[in-house]
Design an enzyme around this catalytic site. Structure first.
Site, PDB file in Angstrom:
ATOM      1  N   LYS A 120       4.271   0.559   0.881  1.00 29.04           N
ATOM      2  CA  LYS A 120       4.292   0.077  -0.505  1.00 29.04           C
ATOM      3  C   LYS A 120       3.578   1.042  -1.456  1.00 29.04           C
ATOM      4  O   LYS A 120       3.877   1.071  -2.643  1.00 29.04           O
ATOM      5  CB  LYS A 120       3.720  -1.329  -0.585  1.00 29.04           C
ATOM      6  CG  LYS A 120       4.616  -2.310   0.178  1.00 29.04           C
ATOM      7  CD  LYS A 120       4.381  -3.741  -0.158  1.00 29.04           C
ATOM      8  CE  LYS A 120       5.478  -4.625   0.421  1.00 29.04           C
ATOM      9  NZ  LYS A 120       5.470  -4.677   1.908  1.00 29.04           N
TER      10      LYS A 120
HETATM   11  C1  LIG Z   1       6.591  -5.107   2.647  1.00 28.59           C
HETATM   12  C2  LIG Z   1       6.671  -4.677   4.073  1.00 28.59           C
HETATM   13  C3  LIG Z   1       7.891  -4.717   4.800  1.00 28.59           C
HETATM   14  C4  LIG Z   1       9.163  -5.296   4.223  1.00 28.59           C
HETATM   15  O1  LIG Z   1       9.718  -4.498   3.222  1.00 28.59           O
HETATM   16  P1  LIG Z   1      10.826  -5.088   2.214  1.00 28.59           P
HETATM   17  O2  LIG Z   1      10.976  -4.066   1.171  1.00 28.59           O
HETATM   18  O3  LIG Z   1      10.237  -6.379   1.677  1.00 28.59           O
HETATM   19  O4  LIG Z   1      12.059  -5.343   3.002  1.00 28.59           O
HETATM   20  C5  LIG Z   1       7.903  -4.214   6.088  1.00 28.59           C
HETATM   21  N1  LIG Z   1       6.785  -3.721   6.655  1.00 28.59           N
HETATM   22  C6  LIG Z   1       5.605  -3.672   5.992  1.00 28.59           C
HETATM   23  C7  LIG Z   1       4.396  -3.133   6.708  1.00 28.59           C
HETATM   24  C8  LIG Z   1       5.496  -4.145   4.674  1.00 28.59           C
HETATM   25  O5  LIG Z   1       4.313  -4.093   4.042  1.00 28.59           O
END
Ligand SMILES: *Cc1c(COP(=O)(O)O)cnc(C)c1O
Length: 476
Positions: A120
């Site tokens: 993120k």
């Molecule tokens: C947010 C997240 C996901 C999922 O990603 P999306 O964009 O919501 O599909 C997967 N793994 C981790 C570690 C995350 O923080």
């Protein structure tokens, strides 16, 4: 470039207009009115670019209302080795998203070398700099209110800390996050970051955010905003690393690759879909879920059946524990030929707690043209996959990435490199790593002992009025 709503009843907007907002006024999600097409010559030229230069080339197609020079400096300020320092595989940190080869034809794209050790940060750091830029241009301020169970809240705080014109109020469930996650968030001492530990569960915190946001008067008076996963700029920023991963895994543009993506809210893989629509030679997009398999079910059967909160399981890949996938509407808009009337009809059912089934429709028959395949993984699979990757390759992966690798193996094809997107580092989910490997996960040296730093957090009852009063007091 203009942005239109998936439901068709909102005015077209520019990038900066939708940057600070959430849903379109008609309840839909914004998408570009067309996908920019990348020519073979451009694709060849882009191979040689640094991450920041590549990000600029991709983003300037989507951001036509920030002067190119300004956009370039925002992007260069964001994608630096200082901001993404936590590379563990000994590859160059200046790559920002280094590619590690596990075995011939199977690679890991490291997306979690940023400050909060999850992918993120790739988009959120850009968002922080974009917010600061646009707010300053407009002479505005924003108070970001959010609820987090871990990854999103910390990524938002590290992106917004010290930014002019921005305050962050982040609600988290008191005593429910890991010691590491608490330390990451609560040890921030920046004057514009406010951690509120709500006595209750994540859902209680989420309900408070909804209640505050539904009070239009309060929201306007205190300039309440969000940075949730439907934010278009986050998706746009994520398109970049699909190009980067492709260039790292191939030698020429005649080759095609597959990406395996651990998925929850469909944000990450939606960016992969968009990269492919722009002309990136993607053979397949492999969507991986955990036991919360609402998306796997759709891609296998055509039925999209969001679950009730009570039906959503708590798993050892918690960032994928979702009951409905908030970005999925963007893909379905493309799947149904960009017809907002169809999307509105389908989501009328979803928004009132129902489901829809495209099986047997021309839309479902056109699905193979979008190159998606899917699979699911269980706690047992995660344990086995974490252990196997450690024993076979000496690479320690986190539980979400393990979901991706497990499903990736089911779709390997000769001569098509498979790129598994690494969405977090193992240290964030140490309990399960210890279960799998019998040892503590590795952690970056300068995060050693962060649990002992002084923490700045306000513990409050799950009471909407008290939280509003707190925000009002801080914002004067
Ligand atoms: C947010 C997240 C996901 C999922 O990603 P999306 O964009 O919501 O599909 C997967 N793994 C981790 C570690 C995350 O923080």
């Amino acid at each position: 470039m203009h942005y239109i709503s998936t439901r068709g009843h909102a005015e077209a907007q520019t990038f900066c207009d939708i940057l600070l907002g959430g849903l379109a006024p008609d309840g839909g999600l914004y998408l570009p009115d067309h996908y920019p097409q990348i020519s073979a010559a451009e694709l060849t030229a882009w191979r040689k670019l640094s991450y920041a230069e590549l990000a600029y080339e991709v983003l300037r197609r989507f951001v036509t209302d920030i002067p190119p020079g300004d956009l370039l400096s925002i992007v260069k300020k964001t994608y630096t080795a200082q901001t993404y320092p936590y590379c563990r595989t000994g590859r160059r940190a200046t790559d920002i998203t280094p590619l590690t080869t596990l075995e011939p034809g199977l690679h890991l794209l490291e997306l979690s070398n940023g400050p909060t050790l999850a992918f993120k940060d790739m988009a959120m750091q850009l968002l922080g700099n974009l917010f600061e830029y646009v707010l300053e241009k407009r002479g505005e301020t924003i108070n970001i209110l959010g609820a987090t169970s871990g990854d999103t809240g910390s990524a938002a705080e590290y992106a917004m800390r010290g930014k002019k014109g921005v305050r962050v109020f982040m609600l988290s469930p008191h005593g429910k996050m890991s010691a590491f996650q608490r330390a990451q968030m609560y040890s921030l001492q920046d004057a514009n970051i406010f951690n509120i530990a709500v006595v209750g569960m994540f859902d209680d915190a989420q309900d408070i955010v909804k209640a505050v946001s539904n009070d239009a008067g309060f929201k306007a008076r205190y300039k309440i905003g969000a940075v949730n996963s439907i934010n278009w700029a986050r998706i746009a920023a994520q398109v970049v690393y699909y190009f980067k991963g492709y260039f790292e895994a191939t030698k020429s543009n005649d080759e095609r690759v597959a990406f395996a993506v651990p998925s929850g809210n469909f944000g990450n893989i939606c960016a992969g879909h968009i990269a492919r629509m722009m002309g990136l030679p993607v053979e397949r997009l492999v969507l991986a879920t955990n036991e919360n398999d609402v998306l796997d079910e759709f891609f296998k059967t055509g039925c999209y059946r969001p679950r009730a909160t009570a039906e959503t399981l708590v798993t050892s890949s918690p960032s994928m524990d979702i009951s409905k996938a908030s970005n999925f509407e963007r893909f379905v808009f493309d799947l149904v030929g960009r017809d907002p009337a169809i999307v509105s009809r389908l989501w009328q059912a979803v928004d009132s707690g129902g489901s829809f089934d495209l099986a047997g429709t021309p839309h479902f028959q056109s699905l193979p043209g979008y190159a998606f395949v899917s699979g699911r993984s269980t706690h047992r699979d995660r344990i086995d996959t974490v252990r196997d990757a450690w024993q076979r390759y000496g690479v320690m992966i986190d539980t979400h990435t393990a979901d991706g690798l497990k499903v990736a193996r089911e779709y390997l094809q000769p001569a098509v490199p498979m790129i598994v997107l690494e969405t977090a580092q193992a240290v964030k989910f140490s309990e399960t790593i210890i279960e799998a490997l019998g040892r503590e996960p590795m952690r970056p040296a300068d995060l050693e002992g962060i649990e002992n730093l002084p923490q700045r957090v306000e513990v409050m009852a799950a009471d909407v009025r008290a939280i509003k009063e707190y925000i009002a007091r801080i914002c004067g």
